[in-house]
Design an enzyme around this catalytic site. Structure first.
Site, PDB file in Angstrom:
ATOM      1  CG  ASN A 146     -41.837 -43.559 -14.925  1.00 62.81           C
ATOM      2  OD1 ASN A 146     -41.654 -43.047 -16.030  1.00 62.81           O
ATOM      3  ND2 ASN A 146     -41.760 -42.866 -13.812  1.00 62.81           N
ATOM      4  CB  CYS A 279     -40.063 -38.417 -10.950  1.00 67.12           C
ATOM      5  SG  CYS A 279     -41.352 -37.864 -12.045  1.00 67.12           S
TER       6      CYS A 279
END
Ligand code: ADP
Length: 476
Positions: A146, A279
């Site tokens: 990511n 996250c």
């Protein structure tokens, strides 16, 4: 030739795998399928390089990190374009990530020269204590897709500054960004074996080597909580040091004393950043009942305007998800919430108009009336869904915000200083943004409590993760 081992690019013996653009489904390159043999060869190279590298001066290590920073900055546009193509994020966000990633090289080039020890007074007149800070040894690093560039420098820059040597395995979805980063490190001139790259399609075999090999001193991992937990357990069995940056389930708390329009703008920006694949992405928007209406109306208006598409297209705010499994997880959470009585404010399904059908796109979504019976209230989404939950008072919202096994990031919107301080102190999260949606920087410690991980990256704490403390007592 995508493994970089002992200062040379290697092919490996297991062929290669295709890497895809998640916006179009097209193959954009290949990476070698590394396994046990490549991981072991890379560790052996790192072991050979360790004595000279760890004994080199901090000024030497710093100079190479400065050089890597300069080269990375010169290649910023090339890296950002590759990242948009391989990972999918909008070009502007990719440029920001390259800058953030380069910041770690610069910060740790500076910090390398400030690895200080200590002297401690002794109770005995003939004794002296000295505390040394020394590199832990060979570091094994596993990075996610990511943030495919900055997670590499966030680990390697402090490891190298400390005098460690390293072997890195990038995520199978984004090896091309890692290869480009290693070309930069190669050009910067780190000695052979100091930094090594092994690409892999199946990460498990390399994870096994990293957690069991007697010559690996430390494992640093960023990824999902289940994989991190498994790797940490294995590493513990072999007494390896670990740093774990894992999942999150960030609360975003909007109090009734703040401007709901300003808060909604912030919520939209941070929620949909990287299409929610972060996250620290808010996973529960707690909004005070009295301002829910203007908050949701503003968030809805802004969300509906967000353009979905390939990160390289002008004006795109919502790029693709990483794969079909990500779409399936989001659909499951959204459908579960709707079945249990949530209200769909906007979005709610995958986006398939025109060319979007070729990629893994999901419309940015707002759910209202979310409650604790819904999967999304507990599970990390990692996608563009903003679940809104109403609350009535401070004690209640603090308790509900903390009611999660995760503890990475939390956000609070309020103008009341005492409320801001009470929330900051009461939230069981490693990072708290107060009226701030970007509480991260190379100079600041990043990391989580509870199931969100162990250790910190960035700042001087990030360097400590790669250092051992040695006490010397001298009788004189
Ligand atoms: P996500 O679900 O977000 O893809 P993962 O935790 O699966 O997160 O992936 C993060 C990183 O962990 C990637 O580099 C991936 O290759 C790696 N990984 C996944 N499974 C394993 C494993 N069994 N052993 C070692 N690394 C793994």
């Amino acid at each position: 030739m995508t493994h970089f081992i002992d200062g040379a690019w290697r092919e490996g013996n297991n062929g290669s795998f295709d890497v895809f653009n998640p916006a179009t489904g097209e193959a954009i390159g290949q990476a070698a399928r590394g396994g046990r043999a490549e991981a072991e060869a890379a560790i052996a190279a790192a072991v050979r390089a360790f004595p000279l590298w760890s004994a080199s001066t901090a000024y030497h290590r710093s100079a190479l990190l400065y050089k890597a920073h300069r080269i990375m900055t010169e290649r910023a546009e090339e890296l950002a374009r590759l990242m948009s193509t391989e990972q999918g994020k909008p070009l502007k966000a990719a440029r920001n990530e390259v800058r953030y990633g380069a910041d770690f090289l610069l910060w740790y080039a500076e910090e390398a020269k400030r690895i200080y020890g200590e002297t401690i007074p002794s109770a005995r007149a003939d004794q002296r204590f000295m505390v040394y800070r020394q590199p832990v040894g060979v570091v094994a690093a596993i990075t996610p897709w990511n943030y495919p560039v900055s997670m590499i420098t966030r680990k390697l820059a402090p490891a190298l500054a400390a005098g460690c040597t390293a072997v890195l395995k990038p995520a199978e979805a984004t090896p091309l960004c890692a290869i480009k980063m290693f070309e930069i490190l190669e050009e910067a001139g780190f000695p052979a074996g100091v930094v090594n790259l092994v690409t892999a399609e199946d990460p498990a075999e390399i994870g096994e080597v990293f957690t069991t090999h007697p010559d690996v001193a430390k494992l640093t991992f960023t990824g999902s909580t289940p994989v991190g937990r498994m790797l940490a357990a294995k590493a513990a069995g072999n007494m390896k040091r670990v740093s774990m940056e894992l999942g999150g389930h960030a609360p975003f708390i909007v109090f009734d004393d703040c401007d709901p329009v300003h808060a909604a703008k912030g919520a939209g920006l941070v929620k949909f950043l990287n299409t929610g694949q972060a996250c620290i992405s808010p996973n529960r928007l707690f909004v005070h009942r009295s301002i829910a209406e203007p908050f949701i109306a503003t968030l809805k208006a802004r969300t509906e305007k967000m353009k979905i598409g390939s990160g390289l297209e002008d004006g795109v705010a919502i790029g693709p998800l990483v794969n079909e499994a990500a779409i399936a997880k989001i659909e499951r959470q959204v459908n579960d919430a709707l079945d249990k009585g949530a209200e769909l404010v906007c979005g709610g399904s995958r986006a398939t108009e025109g060319d979007l059908a070729r990629g893994h796109f999901f419309a940015p979504t707002i759910l209202a009336g979310v409650n604790e019976d819904m999967l999304i209230y507990r599970e990390e989404t990692f996608g563009p869904v903003a679940p809104v939950i109403l609350f009535d008072n401070d004690e209640e919202v603090l308790e509900r915000a903390n009611d999660t096994h995760y503890g990475l990031a939390a956000y609070v919107y309020t103008r009341d200083i005492s409320r801001a301080m009470k929330m900051t102190e009461g939230l069981r999260f490693g990072i708290v943004g107060v009226n701030d949606i970007n509480p991260t920087a190379a100079a600041a410690p990043f990391g989580g409590m509870k199931n969100s991980g162990l250790g910190r990256e960035g700042g001087h704490e990030g360097l400590d993760e790669y250092l051992e403390t040695k006490l010397a007592g001298f009788s004189i």
